[in-house]
Scaffold this motif. Structure first.
Motif, PDB file in Angstrom:
ATOM      1  N   LEU A  58       0.833  -1.204   0.000  1.00  5.44           N
ATOM      2  CA  LEU A  58       0.000   0.000   0.000  1.00  5.44           C
ATOM      3  C   LEU A  58       0.866   1.251   0.000  1.00  5.44           C
ATOM      4  CD1 LEU A  58      -2.780   1.379   0.145  1.00  5.44           C
ATOM      5  CD2 LEU A  58      -2.614   1.199   2.642  1.00  5.44           C
TER       6      LEU A  58
ATOM      7  N   ALA B 107      -6.257   1.400  -4.561  1.00  3.65           N
ATOM      8  CA  ALA B 107      -5.844   0.362  -3.613  1.00  3.65           C
ATOM      9  C   ALA B 107      -7.045  -0.310  -2.960  1.00  3.65           C
ATOM     10  CB  ALA B 107      -4.921   0.953  -2.550  1.00  3.65           C
TER      11      ALA B 107
ATOM     12  N   LEU C  46      -5.705  -5.047   0.350  1.00  5.36           N
ATOM     13  CA  LEU C  46      -5.406  -3.696   0.834  1.00  5.36           C
ATOM     14  C   LEU C  46      -6.622  -2.971   1.397  1.00  5.36           C
ATOM     15  CD1 LEU C  46      -3.024  -2.544  -2.040  1.00  5.36           C
ATOM     16  CD2 LEU C  46      -2.441  -3.693   0.105  1.00  5.36           C
TER      17      LEU C  46
END
Length: 154
Positions: free
Chosen positions: A21, A132, A138
């Motif tokens: 991330l 993301a 994530l």
């Protein structure tokens, strides 16, 4: 597989997701800032951190505090400050109460560049988080980032 190994594996996967991330966000913001303002993420972060200083008691950060704030070594921070100083975006001067201390301030040109770059930074951050959040690995981390509310209390 032992319980300790399972826990460690979960920890490793969590760390991998967090690193992923961070890398995706930083790369996306880097491209946006470089193309729009000729700034790196680190340069932007340094300008931002230094722009929050003030002239009152305890209002200036020492170089080691700046290094901690931008997550760089002290020598890398000094090189970064020098690059921005050479561009006219920062200025350094000796602390009047302790001649060993060197303070760094953002110049008017640095503040203007920071103000121009902030919408680009914020939009790129939003875009990176939105992308993301489409990755199931994530999504929980994006949710956590979005629920944070300002700096943690010391």
């Amino acid at each position: 597989m032992t319980a300790t190994h399972v826990a460690a594996t979960g920890l490793v996967h969590g760390w991998y997701a967090l690193s992923l991330l961070h890398g995706r966000i930083e790369a996306h913001i880097e491209r946006a800032l470089q193309s729009g303002h000729d700034l790196s993420v680190r340069e932007y972060s340094l300008l931002d951190v230094l722009s929050h200083q003030h002239g009152g008691e305890g209002g200036h950060l020492r170089m080691n505090q700046v290094a901690d704030a931008v997550v760089l070594s002290q020598s890398a921070t000094t090189r970064l400050v020098t690059r921005l100083e050479d561009r006219g975006l920062l200025t350094r001067y000796l602390c009047v109460t302790d001649r060993r201390g060197i303070y760094t301030d953002v110049t008017e040109a640095g503040l203007a560049l920071l103000a121009a770059a902030r919408p680009t930074h914020d939009a790129a951050l939003r875009e990176a988080l939105d992308r993301a959040s489409q990755d199931p690995r994530l999504t929980p981390l994006v949710d956590a980032v979005e629920t944070l509310d300002g700096p943690a209390a010391s």
